[in-house]
Design a protein around this motif. Structure first.
Motif, PDB file in Angstrom:
ATOM      1  N   ASP A 108       0.931  -1.056   0.018  1.00 23.94           N
ATOM      2  CA  ASP A 108      -0.050  -0.082   0.031  1.00 23.94           C
ATOM      3  C   ASP A 108       1.072   1.423   0.142  1.00 23.94           C
ATOM      4  O   ASP A 108       2.099   1.069  -0.215  1.00 23.94           O
ATOM      5  CB  ASP A 108      -0.978  -0.025   1.242  1.00 23.94           C
ATOM      6  CG  ASP A 108      -0.202  -0.258   2.529  1.00 23.94           C
ATOM      7  OD1 ASP A 108       0.556   0.884   2.657  1.00 23.94           O
ATOM      8  OD2 ASP A 108      -0.589  -0.767   3.278  1.00 23.94           O
ATOM      9  N   THR A 109       0.273   2.333   0.306  1.00 21.67           N
ATOM     10  CA  THR A 109       1.057   3.536  -0.070  1.00 21.67           C
ATOM     11  C   THR A 109       1.850   3.719   1.233  1.00 21.67           C
ATOM     12  O   THR A 109       2.527   4.970   1.135  1.00 21.67           O
ATOM     13  CB  THR A 109       0.024   4.651  -0.141  1.00 21.67           C
ATOM     14  OG1 THR A 109      -0.926   4.849   0.814  1.00 21.67           O
ATOM     15  CG2 THR A 109      -0.547   4.561  -1.723  1.00 21.67           C
TER      16      THR A 109
ATOM     17  N   ASP B 116       3.584  -1.309   3.734  1.00 21.51           N
ATOM     18  CA  ASP B 116       3.195  -1.787   4.909  1.00 21.51           C
ATOM     19  C   ASP B 116       1.664  -1.888   4.951  1.00 21.51           C
ATOM     20  O   ASP B 116       1.213  -1.090   5.573  1.00 21.51           O
ATOM     21  CB  ASP B 116       3.823  -1.228   6.154  1.00 21.51           C
ATOM     22  CG  ASP B 116       3.580  -1.893   7.456  1.00 21.51           C
ATOM     23  OD1 ASP B 116       2.850  -2.824   7.416  1.00 21.51           O
ATOM     24  OD2 ASP B 116       4.085  -1.506   8.335  1.00 21.51           O
ATOM     25  N   PRO B 117       1.024  -3.009   4.684  1.00 23.32           N
ATOM     26  CA  PRO B 117      -0.441  -3.065   4.818  1.00 23.32           C
ATOM     27  C   PRO B 117      -1.101  -3.054   6.223  1.00 23.32           C
ATOM     28  O   PRO B 117      -2.124  -2.653   6.306  1.00 23.32           O
ATOM     29  CB  PRO B 117      -0.913  -4.161   4.142  1.00 23.32           C
ATOM     30  CG  PRO B 117       0.170  -5.103   4.137  1.00 23.32           C
ATOM     31  CD  PRO B 117       1.626  -4.345   4.382  1.00 23.32           C
TER      32      PRO B 117
ATOM     33  N   PRO C 226      -8.912  -0.774   0.854  1.00 24.64           N
ATOM     34  CA  PRO C 226      -8.355   0.617   0.441  1.00 24.64           C
ATOM     35  C   PRO C 226      -6.815   0.857   0.222  1.00 24.64           C
ATOM     36  O   PRO C 226      -6.514   1.421  -0.930  1.00 24.64           O
ATOM     37  CB  PRO C 226      -8.429   1.320   2.028  1.00 24.64           C
ATOM     38  CG  PRO C 226      -9.645   0.617   2.525  1.00 24.64           C
ATOM     39  CD  PRO C 226      -9.423  -0.876   1.960  1.00 24.64           C
ATOM     40  N   GLY C 227      -6.017  -0.076   0.701  1.00 27.87           N
ATOM     41  CA  GLY C 227      -4.440  -0.010   0.104  1.00 27.87           C
ATOM     42  C   GLY C 227      -4.433  -0.736  -1.094  1.00 27.87           C
ATOM     43  O   GLY C 227      -3.539  -0.050  -1.909  1.00 27.87           O
ATOM     44  N   ARG C 228      -5.105  -1.782  -1.445  1.00 28.83           N
ATOM     45  CA  ARG C 228      -4.714  -2.297  -2.693  1.00 28.83           C
ATOM     46  C   ARG C 228      -5.431  -1.650  -3.682  1.00 28.83           C
ATOM     47  O   ARG C 228      -5.008  -1.627  -4.663  1.00 28.83           O
ATOM     48  CB  ARG C 228      -5.804  -3.656  -2.399  1.00 28.83           C
ATOM     49  CG  ARG C 228      -5.045  -4.663  -1.788  1.00 28.83           C
ATOM     50  CD  ARG C 228      -5.643  -5.920  -1.211  1.00 28.83           C
ATOM     51  NE  ARG C 228      -5.198  -7.250  -0.757  1.00 28.83           N
ATOM     52  CZ  ARG C 228      -5.641  -8.292  -0.454  1.00 28.83           C
ATOM     53  NH1 ARG C 228      -7.064  -8.272  -0.543  1.00 28.83           N
ATOM     54  NH2 ARG C 228      -4.947  -9.243   0.107  1.00 28.83           N
ATOM     55  N   SER C 229      -6.688  -0.950  -3.547  1.00 24.19           N
ATOM     56  CA  SER C 229      -7.022   0.114  -4.525  1.00 24.19           C
ATOM     57  C   SER C 229      -6.103   1.235  -4.832  1.00 24.19           C
ATOM     58  O   SER C 229      -6.138   1.645  -6.027  1.00 24.19           O
ATOM     59  CB  SER C 229      -8.398   0.635  -4.109  1.00 24.19           C
ATOM     60  OG  SER C 229      -9.396  -0.595  -3.735  1.00 24.19           O
ATOM     61  N   ALA C 230      -5.497   1.571  -3.977  1.00 21.01           N
ATOM     62  CA  ALA C 230      -4.539   2.782  -4.047  1.00 21.01           C
ATOM     63  C   ALA C 230      -3.294   2.164  -4.896  1.00 21.01           C
ATOM     64  O   ALA C 230      -2.632   3.119  -5.612  1.00 21.01           O
ATOM     65  CB  ALA C 230      -3.898   3.177  -2.749  1.00 21.01           C
ATOM     66  N   ASN C 231      -3.149   0.950  -4.957  1.00 20.83           N
ATOM     67  CA  ASN C 231      -1.955   0.611  -5.720  1.00 20.83           C
ATOM     68  C   ASN C 231      -2.294  -0.301  -6.958  1.00 20.83           C
ATOM     69  O   ASN C 231      -1.756  -1.227  -7.429  1.00 20.83           O
ATOM     70  CB  ASN C 231      -1.016  -0.190  -4.699  1.00 20.83           C
ATOM     71  CG  ASN C 231      -0.240   0.766  -3.982  1.00 20.83           C
ATOM     72  OD1 ASN C 231       1.027   1.106  -4.184  1.00 20.83           O
ATOM     73  ND2 ASN C 231      -0.835   0.881  -2.783  1.00 20.83           N
TER      74      ASN C 231
END
Length: 430
Positions: A230-231, A235-236, A259-264
């Motif tokens: 993630d962003t 570190d997720p 949320p983290g996966r969508s950002a990346n």
């Protein structure tokens, strides 16, 4: 020391921000868990895809009671009590296999794989009122399915499966819809873990990876582009990652990495395209589900990271079933789900990822089992028996639909599971 509970009232054991360690150590409480949870609630028996052919079966237990899940010659999947109607011996003697008939090796009664009693040796020894039609294998009192996940309950009445699953049903759909056909195969075998600790330790904890799995997180940081990045520096599990914990009600909980996966997602898709036939898989998902839903499902990567209380967890590629054996003895079965309608290279990649973390020589799951055993050992020091589970309570949000949300390292999931535990333990068995 007098126990702070009775067999009819466990409310004093689970408080707003803490829990009494007796629920993990007291054999009497474990016996009540068997009676009030595992012999009454909806339990996941497995997935229909484990039984692709007529006659395929898997023998298992609901709590302590032996059952067999079998696909009959008529194609229907049923769950029967694994018990002969004559003297009570088990009729299915191996864990998995294929059979048109189940034979009791005590006196030779024979049952078809759809349930009816087919043959009794020496029928002349029975009277005219003996009726084979009344003596077939006993079906579980209740059976229902969602997206091929087979659930059973030993209680003749209670909430429907849909009522039990509630919001958690959506995440079973996400697991299945990682396939453009919405179907899986569960034929790659099973990884087993057995540890000397309580069953309630297993899974759905976003607080421990920084310590238990630090080397894995360090490796992820050195290898960007995976869908768990993630962003926040890859570190997720960082509070700043945007990832969440969710209490879905009825004891069901979620580590929400979307949320983290969508950002990346674009970076992850670039990595996926470098896999053999990765582009083919991506395009199949977009063609089937449309651009928006397809991209969302690709971000999930078939990993809802959901715990369906009390015994099912969908983590990574695996269908994980938790089997309590004693208050301090637990078996965990991990069945990899293979996607239907995708290139073989995609399933090979998913299997290698599963093995690298959850396999016998994996980087993660063996460490978890070791810590569960140390956890059980430490709980013997019960001069001060209360365990604090308050992380994130001050910032936990109650959503409009009644679910609760916290940050990824908050103990929202643990509190949610314990609320589900207390509700089931407080219900009076019929």
């Amino acid at each position: 020391m007098n126990a702070p509970y009775s067999v009819s009232d466990y409310s004093h054991l689970v408080q707003r921000d803490r829990v009494h360690s007796a629920i993990y150590t007291d054999p009497a409480i474990f016996e009540q868990e068997m009676a009030r949870i595992f012999h009454r609630a909806w339990l996941c028996v497995g997935h229909e895809a484990e039984l692709p052919n007529p006659g395929d079966f898997r023998a298992t237990t609901l709590g302590r009671q032996p059952v067999v899940m079998v696909r009959g010659d008529d194609g229907q999947v049923r769950v029967f009590m694994n018990r002969c109607r004559h003297r009570g011996m088990t009729v299915c003697e191996t864990e998995t296999g294929n059979a048109r008939f189940f034979t009791c090796w005590y006196h030779g009664w024979v049952y078809s794989n759809t349930g009816p009693l087919q043959d009794v040796p020496g029928p002349a020894g029975y009277g005219a009122d003996f009726c084979k039609d009344d003596l077939g294998l006993t079906p579980v009192p209740r059976q229902a399915s969602h997206r091929g996940f087979v659930f059973a309950s030993l209680a003749p009445d209670g909430p429907s499966l849909a009522e039990h699953l509630g919001p958690a049903a959506r995440y079973l759909d996400i697991y299945m819809d990682a396939s453009p056909l919405g179907q899986i195969a569960v034929t790659a075998g099973v990884h087993r873990t057995r540890y000397r600790g309580n069953w309630k330790f297993v899974g759905m904890d976003g607080y421990h990876p920084h310590y238990t799995h630090r080397s894995v997180l360090d490796a992820w940081r050195r290898r960007p582009g995976g869908n768990m990045a993630d962003t926040h520096h890859g570190d997720p599990f960082a509070d700043e990652s945007g990832n969440l914990t969710r209490d879905l009600g009825n004891g069901h909980v979620l580590l929400d990495f979307l949320p983290g996966r969508s950002a990346n997602l674009d970076r992850y898709l670039d990595t996926l395209r470098r896999q053999p036939q990765g582009e083919q898989y991506i395009q199949a998902m977009l063609d089937t589900y449309g651009e928006a839903r397809g991209r969302e499902l690709l971000a999930w990567a078939g990993d809802p990271h959901v715990g369906v209380y009390p015994n099912l967890q969908l983590i990574g590629v695996q269908i994980r079933l938790v089997r309590p054996l004693a208050v301090d003895d637990t078996e965990v079965l991990m069945f990899p789900g293979l996607l239907q309608g995708v290139p073989d290279s995609i399933n090979s990649m998913r299997l290698r990822q599963h093995e690298s973390f959850y396999g016998p020589a994996g980087a993660g799951s063996p460490d978890d089992a070791e810590l569960f055993e140390r956890n059980q050992e430490g709980l013997k020091a019960d001069v001060e028996p209360w365990l604090h589970l308050g992380r994130g309570l001050n910032r936990e949000r109650l959503e409009a639909d009644g679910t609760r949300t916290g940050l990824i390292g908050d103990e929202t999931t643990q509190r949610g599971q314990l609320r589900g535990w207390l509700r089931l333990m407080s219900e009076t068995p019929a």
